[in-house]
Design an enzyme around this catalytic site. Structure first.
Site, mmCIF file in Angstrom:
data_model
loop_
_atom_site.group_PDB
_atom_site.id
_atom_site.type_symbol
_atom_site.label_atom_id
_atom_site.label_comp_id
_atom_site.label_asym_id
_atom_site.label_seq_id
_atom_site.Cartn_x
_atom_site.Cartn_y
_atom_site.Cartn_z
ATOM 1 N N HIS A 160 39.428 -4.704 14.108
ATOM 2 C CA HIS A 160 38.055 -4.198 13.964
ATOM 3 C C HIS A 160 37.359 -4.825 12.764
ATOM 4 C CE1 HIS A 160 39.729 -1.019 11.156
ATOM 5 N NE2 HIS A 160 38.572 -1.237 10.559
ATOM 6 N N ASP A 202 44.688 -2.873 17.416
ATOM 7 C CA ASP A 202 43.826 -3.142 16.255
ATOM 8 C C ASP A 202 44.575 -4.022 15.249
ATOM 9 O OD1 ASP A 202 41.738 -3.091 14.483
ATOM 10 O OD2 ASP A 202 42.073 -1.031 13.801
ATOM 11 N N GLY A 222 36.556 -0.122 2.926
ATOM 12 C CA GLY A 222 37.033 -1.309 2.278
ATOM 13 C C GLY A 222 38.523 -1.530 2.383
ATOM 14 N N SER A 261 40.375 -1.188 5.298
ATOM 15 C CA SER A 261 40.766 -1.568 6.651
ATOM 16 C C SER A 261 41.591 -2.848 6.688
ATOM 17 C CB SER A 261 39.533 -1.780 7.525
ATOM 18 O OG SER A 261 39.023 -0.582 7.988
ATOM 19 N N GLY A 262 42.633 -2.822 7.516
ATOM 20 C CA GLY A 262 43.462 -4.010 7.683
ATOM 21 C C GLY A 262 44.491 -4.183 6.591
#
Length: 294
Positions: free
Chosen positions: A94, A143, A237, A239-240
């Site tokens: 995402h 994701d 901030g 994410s991932g």
């Protein structure tokens, strides 16, 4: 008595409006909490997330941590990632699905300090961003994404890869185990921008069955959850970014920050955080990048 709840899921990366020659760290995130009835849905404005109530890291504490400044049509987003080899960074789909390019930050601690000697910023074009082809922004399944660096980087005390779980087919759920999440996301719901210094939290893994009681069945076996009791959470901030587990001998990447919940009250509410479960994607990672831990 049955209780019916309308959920709002926030994908964990901060969206920023940018102009040329504007420093990333000065940009304020656009808070977006897309509504869903039963399954997560991503806002068209981009991803959302942060480390709340975390500890400030020390330089070299998380040498596998990457920061991602993603260039989007009409804006940009800040996400996290994990260095898994000298050419590859793993992150969330995402974050990358609409990206036209990305600046990858490696060896950073204070991301706003351009003179930080350990920090490297490497631009990667869209063609080297590999988003999982089955990623769904409605169910947030698959994701996961990989970013290929244009050149092999040299490892040092500040830049080191994190190991993937061993590809032996025997994987634990990690339920009840302590894990560490890290990132530059917002430090509280009251914060107006992402933090400058890297932060981290240590929390237990929540079994999927219990996690699904909060998300009404949206959490799949390809996901892994954390408890966020006391407001310790990933949530704009982050994410991932990495979810890491240490077995006493080695640190492994077991998750990538995916989504949390927003009910108009933010990420300090205590709702579980959800991550992409890395053990579910080892074959895809190897096929895409050639990186494997045997």
């Amino acid at each position: 008595m049955k209780l019916y709840i309308v959920l709002t899921v926030c994908l964990l990366g901060g969206v920023f409006a940018i102009k040329k020659e504007v420093d990333w760290y000065k940009l304020k995130p656009l808070e977006v909490f897309p509504r869903i009835p039963l399954s997560p849905r991503m806002s068209i404005n981009g991803p959302e997330a942060r480390i709340t109530n975390g500890e400030i890291a020390v330089p070299k504490q998380f040498p596998y941590q990457a920061g991602l400044a993603l260039y989007l049509d009409g804006g940009a987003a800040w996400c996290g990632g994990s260095l898994i080899s000298n050419r590859w960074v793993l992150t969330a789909a995402h974050c990358t699905v609409d990206a036209n390019g990305v600046d990858v930050y490696l060896g950073a601690w204070d991301r706003t300090d351009k003179k930080e000697p350990s920090q490297q910023i490497i631009y990667v074009s869209k063609k080297n961003i590999h988003t999982h082809k089955n990623y769904s922004n409605t169910t947030i399944i698959d994701d996961i994404a990989l970013i290929k660096l244009p050149v092999a980087i040299e490892f040092n005390d500040y830049i080191q890869p994190i190991a993937l779980p061993k590809a032996n087919g025997n994987y634990q759920t990690y339920a009840g185990e302590q894990v560490i999440a890290s990132g530059w996301g917002k430090v509280s719901d009251a914060a107006q921008s992402a933090t400058d210094k890297l932060r981290w939290i240590e929390v237990p893994v929540l079994e999927n069955k219990s996690c699904n009681r909060w998300f009404l069945g949206s959490v799949k076996e390809t996901m892994i959850c954390i408890k966020t009791t006391g407001g310790y959470s990933t949530c704009n901030g982050d994410s991932g970014g990495p979810l890491a587990y240490n077995d006493g001998a080695k640190t492994y990447l077991v998750g990538a920050t995916s989504f949390g919940i927003g009910l108009g009250i933010g990420c300090e509410f205590g709702w579980p955080g959800v991550f992409t479960r890395i053990t579910s994607y080892l074959d895809w990672i190897e096929k895409t990048s050639g990186v494997v831990n045997r």
